[in-house]
Scaffold this motif. Structure first.
Motif, PDB file in Angstrom:
ATOM      1  N   ALA A 306     -20.652 -45.671 -20.671  1.00 40.72           N
ATOM      2  CA  ALA A 306     -19.805 -45.072 -19.631  1.00 40.72           C
ATOM      3  C   ALA A 306     -19.978 -43.560 -19.558  1.00 40.72           C
ATOM      4  N   LYS A 307     -20.436 -42.944 -20.628  1.00 40.72           N
ATOM      5  CA  LYS A 307     -20.626 -41.482 -20.594  1.00 40.72           C
ATOM      6  C   LYS A 307     -21.769 -41.074 -19.678  1.00 40.72           C
ATOM      7  N   ASP A 308     -22.572 -42.059 -19.231  1.00 42.17           N
ATOM      8  CA  ASP A 308     -23.669 -41.769 -18.316  1.00 42.17           C
ATOM      9  C   ASP A 308     -23.232 -41.817 -16.855  1.00 42.17           C
ATOM     10  N   CYS A 309     -21.934 -41.783 -16.613  1.00 40.69           N
ATOM     11  CA  CYS A 309     -21.438 -41.914 -15.246  1.00 40.69           C
ATOM     12  C   CYS A 309     -21.539 -40.618 -14.459  1.00 40.69           C
ATOM     13  N   GLU A 310     -21.996 -39.543 -15.066  1.00 43.41           N
ATOM     14  CA  GLU A 310     -22.191 -38.245 -14.404  1.00 43.41           C
ATOM     15  C   GLU A 310     -20.872 -37.633 -13.934  1.00 43.41           C
ATOM     16  N   ILE A 311     -19.771 -38.047 -14.548  1.00 46.97           N
ATOM     17  CA  ILE A 311     -18.477 -37.421 -14.274  1.00 46.97           C
ATOM     18  C   ILE A 311     -18.082 -36.641 -15.512  1.00 46.97           C
ATOM     19  N   SER A 312     -18.099 -35.341 -15.401  1.00 44.59           N
ATOM     20  CA  SER A 312     -17.789 -34.479 -16.538  1.00 44.59           C
ATOM     21  C   SER A 312     -16.282 -34.376 -16.713  1.00 44.59           C
ATOM     22  N   VAL A 313     -15.840 -34.511 -17.948  1.00 44.91           N
ATOM     23  CA  VAL A 313     -14.422 -34.375 -18.289  1.00 44.91           C
ATOM     24  C   VAL A 313     -14.306 -33.293 -19.343  1.00 44.91           C
ATOM     25  N   CYS A 314     -13.464 -32.304 -19.069  1.00 44.87           N
ATOM     26  CA  CYS A 314     -13.288 -31.185 -19.997  1.00 44.87           C
ATOM     27  C   CYS A 314     -11.869 -31.217 -20.540  1.00 44.87           C
ATOM     28  N   ILE A 315     -11.732 -31.072 -21.855  1.00 48.19           N
ATOM     29  CA  ILE A 315     -10.426 -31.059 -22.509  1.00 48.19           C
ATOM     30  C   ILE A 315      -9.948 -29.629 -22.662  1.00 48.19           C
ATOM     31  N   GLU A 316      -8.749 -29.384 -22.204  1.00 48.71           N
ATOM     32  CA  GLU A 316      -8.099 -28.095 -22.419  1.00 48.71           C
ATOM     33  C   GLU A 316      -6.900 -28.322 -23.332  1.00 48.71           C
ATOM     34  N   GLN A 317      -6.998 -27.804 -24.563  1.00 48.83           N
ATOM     35  CA  GLN A 317      -5.921 -27.973 -25.524  1.00 48.83           C
ATOM     36  C   GLN A 317      -4.782 -27.031 -25.168  1.00 48.83           C
ATOM     37  N   THR A 318      -3.582 -27.611 -24.973  1.00 51.16           N
ATOM     38  CA  THR A 318      -2.439 -26.782 -24.591  1.00 51.16           C
ATOM     39  C   THR A 318      -1.305 -26.855 -25.593  1.00 51.16           C
TER      40      THR A 318
END
Length: 1062
Positions: A306-318
């Motif tokens: 699923a990581k090859d779906c070309e949808i980037s997800v960025c985590i912002e620690q809050t």
């Protein structure tokens, strides 16, 4: 969609546009069985004053928001008529509403003055009281005053966001809150604070164990309030969420035609900087791509792919730094393309009903946060998709709808879907997955369960007019119907498709026309799972009467099985800790209580029915009859009666039934069949599988079979197939049961002894009941074994050795057999001696050496040794099967007796058994394998007053390397044997002991007793040996100062001559 067609499996719908696309987890055809079973019991209309715009349910309540209104009304679903619990005003127009079972709070997306807000309503039940107070506060700011007195008022928590919220979801496991904004997801962790503690002492429900919020605020004993803390932000620049879902760390986001499922895991380790991405850069790249209209291809990616779906997800620690960090993993990605679907316009093709659904197993306690299973469901207007996420991502079911579906809701037992004019139910496969995770014995010969890939079925539908939305609480299905079926979401979608805009505005819902239309709010009660199961069983009888082997019969009974399994999974604690909150919210509720004993009884009946199906079925699935019959608890006579062919039909038995019988008879159960049942089993196999008759007769369960009748059948088999050793042994056993010893003897003389041994290896149960069942199996001798112990002990011992060497019986089990036969001191020792000759396992050899040495010592210790050989099956003076000569010649662990032992032989007055035992023990001590140190403590029990006792102690000290001590003891007790001892023992590395120990000892003793001829002769032989091995100079140094020169000079002369020659 092609029109349905009638098959022998029911009514079948097939998707004519289904394609085999790259990355798909399954390519099997999607088929839906239709059965005329009614899952609905009754319905009632909820009396609401204004037309409902939004509905959701949870916590035993139905929440209704009037169209375009700012008021929430709560109705009691658990009472007849659904009376009003309370009503309260909201601070804006409600656009979306959700209820969280954990925490019992409501969360809304509201609009006021062209601005959008996210608010949570806690302690809403207090609004049932007149003039109840309401407190409003910001996230993280606790109120003073009334809230300090235990939160005895409703609180409205304002949750500020930097972007406009478009979707919201609550985690049914932890109560956490997930908010979907444009291109971002914000996770809020639910906190509970005890007001007796400091405000900073908050506890996270995300990384700790599950918080129990099941009780309403009015019943809380400790004063506490709810609050939220922003935990993490996920940036998804390429996705615009339409729906979101949250469950136990799984995050799902749905767009028009895409679904992405992620897994968030808390970790205490800091995240490397290179793992995070530049959010601004991703956003800029996405902005550049929006100038083009791209139509991506159909795609399905599961697990790590699923990581090859070309949808980037960025985590912002809050969160706070001491809260830890989150790591992200991709779980599932699915993308659809509009042109692949027929029967719907492009505008109608969009995903809906996203849901993450947890299931807890019976093995989990109420405090466990992580569910045993998590499922993901989403739907298109033409098809629904159910995935299992834990233990490997898998597509469980594809639901092909006969017409356009507006909404769908997943529950434990059923999938509820609504079309414009109907409510319909489909079966689900969640229980099949949970059962396999809970019970490792499923899919073995012990237990079975229908596969999770079983084709789904649709039940009878209920007709309505203008259905618009659905939500479910327990057994209550809430439906909203209106003549105007265009929902606010459809209005907004159509507006956006006409002119795409990314402005921060929300389209207004379509106003109801002035003329007004009819609307109703229904509560439809589903029948209990047990009632639905009974209807399925009744429905299945038509297949039993017409075609007992129809595939539809097996499929319907499998559906009923999964229905009962799902009910049995639901204990009161699990119902309290599972469920799913969703835009069409689902909550678990016990509903009318069903006695678990009734469910278990129905489950056993269902297993029996499935066992009947597979017992008569094809060879492919016949093995499933065994586990289903086992789970049914039926005895073998009951199974026999269920599979007995009618008198009018030919005597044909299904392969599954024969498979069950063979395995049942192989397992040596404690249930003994009656003579009638045992004879029936013999008849069954004589007609169906005559080659199995020997194995059947060897079963302990067949102990009551008629021997005369069985013998006739076996003789007929022998005449037909020819003579075989196992068949001969079986016939001999029947002769023995008839007490015909003459015929028994004739049969046992047919073949050579080794052939009988091979026969017992082929079927060990002829000799031992329970043979081959493992180390802990209960092993017992048969009647044939008892007879062999009397008449043919050699065959018995040889057979037991062969069974041990072929892993059919363990050493401890063989010991129990001989003990039960009363032969623990005769045949058992013969067995050990024979096993020493055959075994190559070092651990077994050492164990046996110690055992036989212990027995030999024990026999020699008893003065009246004859009584030690008495047994109920042997003569008191029975000789061992192997003499000491046999053991020395055939077993390497027994060594040849040392020559010097001849001088220490006992007098001929002792018994033969005593002498044989002595020689065997001496041979063991002379052999290379026995560890002398292990038996030295046992030898202490033997007195050394007798020469034979002294010989054993001397062997022990010699094997222990104590040659000095041995020489002294031998010179004291039996000096005539000293030269023979020295010639055998004092060689190689010990040769120097001749002159270092033996010669000085003899000189001293001869000096003390000059007339002792034995010592003088020994001294002379010693001098001859010393003169041969030493130089003249060394020999002179050994000569005593007070010795007679004439006595030593000849030996010195011999030494000198040999030295000169050398």
């Amino acid at each position: 969609m092609k029109p349905p067609r009638i098959t022998d499996k029911g009514v079948e719908f097939r998707d004519s546009s289904a394609i085999k696309h790259r990355g798909s987890s399954t390519n099997r055809p999607n088929m839906v069985h239709v059965y005329n079973c009614h899952p609905f019991a009754s319905q009632q209309i909820v009396q609401v004053e204004q037309e409902p715009g939004l509905v959701c349910c949870g916590g035993g309540a139905l929440f209704v928001v009037a169209t375009g209104g700012c008021k929430v009304e709560a109705y009691n679903l658990e009472q007849g008529g659904c009376p009003l619990i309370c009503r309260f005003a909201t601070m804006g127009t409600v656009k979306s509403i959700q209820h969280s079972k954990t925490g019992d709070y409501l969360v809304t997306i509201e609009e006021k003055n062209n601005a959008t807000y996210l608010r949570a309503y806690t302690n809403w039940r207090y609004q049932a009281e007149e003039k109840a107070r309401v407190g409003v506060r910001l996230l993280g700011h606790l109120l003073r005053g009334a809230s300090v007195r235990g939160g005895a008022q409703m609180e409205i928590i304002e949750i500020p966001l930097s972007e406009r919220p478009v979707a919201v979801a609550c985690c049914s496991v932890t109560g956490d809150l997930l908010v979907g904004c444009e291109n971002t997801l914000v996770l809020f962790a639910l906190r509970t604070q005890n007001l007796n503690q400091s405000q900073q002492n908050l506890q996270s429900s995300w990384s700790n164990t599950q918080q129990s919020f099941s009780q309403s605020s009015s019943s809380n004993q400790k004063p506490s309030v709810l609050d939220f803390e922003r935990s993490v932000i996920l940036h998804l620049p390429k996705l615009t969420p339409k729906q979101v879902a949250l469950c136990g760390g799984y995050v799902a986001v749905q767009t028009e035609l895409e679904v992405l499922v992620l897994k968030l895991d808390a970790t205490s380790e800091p995240i490397a900087l290179d793992e995070s991405q530049d959010v601004d850069k991703i956003a800029d790249d996405f902005e550049d791509q929006t100038d083009f209209l791209l139509i991506p291809s159909h795609q399905e990616l599961l697990g790590d792919r699923a990581k090859d779906c070309e949808i980037s997800v960025c985590i912002e620690q809050t969160g706070l730094e001491d809260r830890g960090h989150y790591v992200l993993s991709y779980v599932l990605f699915r993308r659809f393309t509009p042109e692949f679907f027929q029967g719907c316009t492009v505008e109608e093709i969009h995903l809906h009903s996203l849901q993450l659904y947890p299931l807890f197993s019976n093995n989990q306690s109420a405090s466990v946060e992580e569910p045993a299973c998590v499922f993901c469901f989403f739907s298109l207007p033409t098809a629904g998709y159910l995935y299992s996420l834990k233990g490997g991502v898998e597509l469980l079911s594809t639901y092909q709808y006969p017409e356009k579906v507006l909404r769908a809701v997943l529950t434990d037992h059923l999938l509820h879907v609504i079309t414009k004019n109907a409510l319909q139910c489909f079966t689900v496969r969640c229980a099949a997955v949970a059962a396999r995770l809970e019970d490792p014995y499923i899919d073995t010969t012990m237990k079975a369960c229908p596969p999770s890939s079983l084709e789904v079925c649709a039940l009878r539908m209920q007709l309505f007019i203008g259905l618009r939305s659905v939500c479910v609480y327990g057994q209550h299905v809430v439906l909203l119907s209106t003549a105007d079926t265009e929902t606010p979401e459809e209005t907004e979608r159509n507006t956006q498709r006409r002119g795409l805009s990314r402005k921060w505005t929300m389209s207004s819902p379509k106003e109801t026309s002035a003329a007004g239309h009819g609307w109703n709010l229904y509560v439809v009660d589903t029948v209990s799972p047990l009632t639905l199961y009974q209807e399925m069983v009744e429905y299945s009888q038509r297949y039993v009467e017409t075609n007992p082997q129809a595939q539809s019969l097996r499929h319907l009974l499998s559906e009923a099985h999964l229905l009962l399994r799902a009910s049995l999974l639901q204990t009161s604690e699990q119902q309290q800790n599972s469920g799913c909150d969703h835009t069409e919210s689902v909550e678990k509720h016990t509903g009318p209580p069903t006695d678990r004993r009734e469910l278990e009884e129905a489950f056993r009946q269902n297993c029996a029915q499935l066992g009947d199906c597979f017992s008569r079925g094809s060879q492919k699935d016949c093995h499933l009859a065994l586990p289903y019959y086992r789970m049914s608890g039926l005895s073998i006579p009951e199974v026999l009666s269920r599979n007995r062919p009618p008198p009018s039909s030919p005597h044909f038995y299904g392969p599954g039934f024969l498979f069950y019988l063979k395995h049942y008879l192989l397992e040596e159960t404690e249930e003994n069949l009656s003579q009638e049942s045992a004879d029936e089993v013999i008849d069954i196999f004589s007609q169906s599988e005559p080659s199995e008759l020997v194995s059947v007769c060897a079963s302990l369960s067949m102990i009551n079979v008629s021997p005369a009748r069985t013998l006739r059948i076996l003789q007929h088999l022998e005449n037909t197939t020819g003579v075989s050793v196992p068949l001969t042994i079986t016939m001999a056993t029947m002769m023995l049961r008839l007490n015909d010893l003459q015929q028994y003897t004739e049969l046992m003389e047919r073949h050579a002894e080794m052939l009988f041994v091979y026969g017992f290896i082929e079927e060990p149960r002829l000799l031992l009941h329970g043979a081959g069942g493992g180390r802990h199996a209960d092993i017992r001798p048969t009647a044939l074994t008892q007879q062999l112990a009397k008449s043919q002990p050699g065959l018995l011992v040889a057979s037991m050795v062969a069974l041990h060497e072929n892993s059919k019986v363990q050493l401890e089990q063989a010991d129990l057999i001989f003990k039960e036969l009363g032969c623990e001191n005769c045949l058992q020792v013969d067995f050990w001696e024979a096993l020493l000759m055959a075994s190559s396992q070092e651990a077994v050899i050492q164990e046996l050496l110690f055992r036989v040495a212990s027995v030999y010592i024990d026999r020699l210790t008893n003065t009246n040794s004859d009584t030690h050989f008495n047994s109920s099956h042997t003569r008191s003076k029975r000789r061992s099967l192997k003499s000491v000569e046999d053991l020395i010649n055939s077993c390497s662990h027994y060594g040849a007796l040392y020559p010097w032992l001849t001088a220490l032989s006992p007098a001929h007055t002792i018994t033969f058994q005593h002498l044989d035992t002595l020689y065997k023990l001496q041979s063991l001590l002379c052999g290379p394998s026995l560890s002398v140190g292990s038996v030295t403590p046992l030898l202490e029990r033997l007195s050394d007053e007798t020469l034979w006792g002294f010989s054993l102690h001397l062997l022990s000290t010699t094997r222990g390397g104590q040659y000095d001590t041995s020489i002294e003891k031998l010179l004291d007790r039996c000096p005539q044997a000293i030269i023979a001892y020295a010639n055998h023992q004092l060689q190689d590395n010990h040769l120097a002991l001749w002159w270092q120990k033996l010669l000085p000892e003899l000189c001293n003793r001869t000096r003390a007793a000059p007339d002792n001829g034995i010592l003088l002769a020994a001294l002379k032989e010693t001098l001859v040996m010393v003169a041969r091995e030493m130089s003249p100079t060394d020999f002179l140094e050994l000569m005593p100062d007070d010795g007679t020169a004439a006595y030593f000079l000849p030996h010195l002369l011999t030494c000198s001559q040999k030295h000169l020659v050398a």
